[in-house]
Scaffold this motif. Structure first.
Motif, PDB file in Angstrom:
ATOM      1  N   LEU A   2      -2.937  -9.674   2.001  1.00 43.91           N
ATOM      2  CA  LEU A   2      -2.767  -8.373   2.659  1.00 43.91           C
ATOM      3  C   LEU A   2      -4.079  -7.585   2.666  1.00 43.91           C
ATOM      4  N   MET A   3      -4.798  -7.615   1.543  1.00 42.69           N
ATOM      5  CA  MET A   3      -6.006  -6.799   1.400  1.00 42.69           C
ATOM      6  C   MET A   3      -7.267  -7.599   1.732  1.00 42.69           C
ATOM      7  N   ARG A   4      -7.133  -8.610   2.602  1.00 42.53           N
ATOM      8  CA  ARG A   4      -8.235  -9.548   2.861  1.00 42.53           C
ATOM      9  C   ARG A   4      -9.458  -8.884   3.486  1.00 42.53           C
ATOM     10  N   GLY A  55       0.348  -3.222  -7.448  1.00 46.33           N
ATOM     11  CA  GLY A  55       1.453  -3.568  -6.556  1.00 46.33           C
ATOM     12  C   GLY A  55       1.253  -2.973  -5.175  1.00 46.33           C
ATOM     13  N   TYR A  56       2.229  -3.244  -4.303  1.00 49.97           N
ATOM     14  CA  TYR A  56       2.097  -2.879  -2.891  1.00 49.97           C
ATOM     15  C   TYR A  56       1.918  -1.381  -2.653  1.00 49.97           C
ATOM     16  N   ALA A  57       2.749  -0.556  -3.267  1.00 41.35           N
ATOM     17  CA  ALA A  57       2.678   0.880  -2.990  1.00 41.35           C
ATOM     18  C   ALA A  57       1.314   1.443  -3.386  1.00 41.35           C
ATOM     19  N   GLU A  58       0.770   0.940  -4.500  1.00 41.00           N
ATOM     20  CA  GLU A  58      -0.531   1.438  -4.946  1.00 41.00           C
ATOM     21  C   GLU A  58      -1.665   0.918  -4.065  1.00 41.00           C
ATOM     22  N   MET A  59      -1.523  -0.280  -3.512  1.00 39.71           N
ATOM     23  CA  MET A  59      -2.540  -0.780  -2.581  1.00 39.71           C
ATOM     24  C   MET A  59      -2.554   0.068  -1.314  1.00 39.71           C
ATOM     25  N   VAL A  60      -1.374   0.412  -0.816  1.00 38.66           N
ATOM     26  CA  VAL A  60      -1.273   1.268   0.372  1.00 38.66           C
ATOM     27  C   VAL A  60      -1.890   2.638   0.079  1.00 38.66           C
ATOM     28  N   ARG A  61      -1.611   3.166  -1.108  1.00 38.42           N
ATOM     29  CA  ARG A  61      -2.173   4.465  -1.507  1.00 38.42           C
ATOM     30  C   ARG A  61      -3.704   4.391  -1.570  1.00 38.42           C
ATOM     31  N   ALA A  62      -4.223   3.313  -2.158  1.00 45.53           N
ATOM     32  CA  ALA A  62      -5.679   3.164  -2.278  1.00 45.53           C
ATOM     33  C   ALA A  62      -6.334   3.044  -0.911  1.00 45.53           C
ATOM     34  N   LEU A  72      -1.708   0.167   6.950  1.00 41.40           N
ATOM     35  CA  LEU A  72      -3.082   0.279   6.456  1.00 41.40           C
ATOM     36  C   LEU A  72      -4.007   0.737   7.584  1.00 41.40           C
ATOM     37  N   GLN A  73      -5.136   1.296   7.183  1.00 40.39           N
ATOM     38  CA  GLN A  73      -6.097   1.783   8.182  1.00 40.39           C
ATOM     39  C   GLN A  73      -6.610   0.621   9.040  1.00 40.39           C
ATOM     40  N   PRO A  74      -6.646   0.799  10.361  1.00 43.20           N
ATOM     41  CA  PRO A  74      -7.298  -0.229  11.185  1.00 43.20           C
ATOM     42  C   PRO A  74      -8.793  -0.226  10.918  1.00 43.20           C
ATOM     43  N   THR A  75      -9.432  -1.389  11.098  1.00 39.92           N
ATOM     44  CA  THR A  75     -10.874  -1.451  10.921  1.00 39.92           C
ATOM     45  C   THR A  75     -11.574  -1.323  12.284  1.00 39.92           C
TER      46      THR A  75
END
Length: 303
Positions: free
Chosen positions: A249-251, A205-212, A88-91
């Motif tokens: 994961l998406m916190r 799901g996970y793959a779609e969260m990574v895509r988003a 995921l992108q770093p903040t």
């Protein structure tokens, strides 16, 4: 200490620690591996057995392997939830839409502008117009009417799908599904980001969260949490166990739980840490929608 060469023993160790969290899903076929490291292979087997579909099992297995390389230990007892292990992108994020509140509260998904105005006037903090029509003029009228309907209420209005009309009408944000997101060309995505509109994206799901995450949306919607009759879902209901690990994961994003959630499920959904619950039937099908909205907002405030 586990023997990292014993893939089967590692897979069993992962299952023994996490089967209870993800109970209720039938095992999925193990996809063809794309790597040969023991941690990756064990996680691919275990996550498939726990019912994660192929692209999500692959995503988890790669994260497990990334964490193993980063920490020097497989740690079968710890479910992966570090954004860097999923790529995921770093903040602060390089690619990022305009921000929205961390907690969007009760989020009403509504069929027309009249409903939008009614629920905004009832104090619902976040509303979405999900107007279904093939008539472009009718859609434009409804989008403009919805923007007008929330004026003076304090409600944040998201428009489902029709992003050009949302920009034109001056809406607060838009909400896109994965297919809509994938259909955007690079210049359209840039136009959308530069417009200042907030973007919410549906994930399953996970793959779609990574895509988003690659586009840095304003919020992530996760579901369907429970069975829903509103539309045909390509993926099984995710359940509260999965919602909890998705939320971890998406916190670093505002999160919206959606799908078949009624008043009786608010408490268990909110224990995952999500800051918003989206509802459709719980309001639109209620005998007293304003009363139902007040009750649901009370649930959110006291849980």
């Amino acid at each position: 200490m586990h023997d990292t060469n014993d893939t089967t023993a590692l897979a069993h160790a992962i299952l023994s620690h996490h089967a209870a969290t993800f109970a209720g899903f039938a095992p999925e076929p193990v996809p063809a591996p794309t790597a040969q490291e023991p941690a990756y292979l064990a996680a691919l087997q275990a996550c498939s057995h726990l019912g994660f579909i192929a692209h999500d099992a692959e995503c988890l297995a790669r994260a497990w392997q990334a964490r193993t390389l980063r920490t020097g230990a497989v740690q079968p007892e710890l479910w992966p939830d570090d954004p860097q292990d999923f790529g995921l992108q770093p903040t602060p994020r390089t690619h990022q839409f305009a921000a929205c509140p961390d907690s969007l509260g009760l989020y009403a998904v509504l069929p027309d502008a009249a409903w939008v105005g009614r629920m905004a006037s009832a104090g619902v903090p976040t509303v979405q117009l999900r107007f279904k029509s093939n008539d472009a003029a009718a859609i434009a009228r409804e989008v403009h009417a919805a923007v007008h309907a929330v004026q003076g209420t304090g409600a944040l209005l998201f428009i489902n799908d029709h992003w050009r009309m949302a920009i034109d009408a001056g809406a607060y944000g838009i909400h896109l599904g994965q297919e809509d997101l994938d259909a955007l060309k690079a210049d359209e995505l840039q136009a959308l980001r530069s417009s200042g509109l907030r973007l919410g994206v549906s994930t399953h799901g996970y793959a779609e969260m990574v895509r988003a995450d690659a586009v840095g949306p304003s919020y992530i919607a996760m579901g369907a949490v429970f069975p829903t009759t509103l539309k045909k879902m390509a993926t099984a209901p995710q359940g509260v166990g999965r919602l909890g690990v998705y939320a971890r994961l998406m916190r670093h994003y505002p999160q919206v739980a959606i799908g078949g959630i009624g008043a009786e499920q608010f408490a268990q959904v909110l224990t995952t840490g999500v800051g918003s619950i989206a509802v459709v039937r719980a309001l639109v099908n209620a005998a007293d929608p304003e009363g139902a909205a007040a009750q649901l907002m009370q649930h959110m405030a006291t849980t």
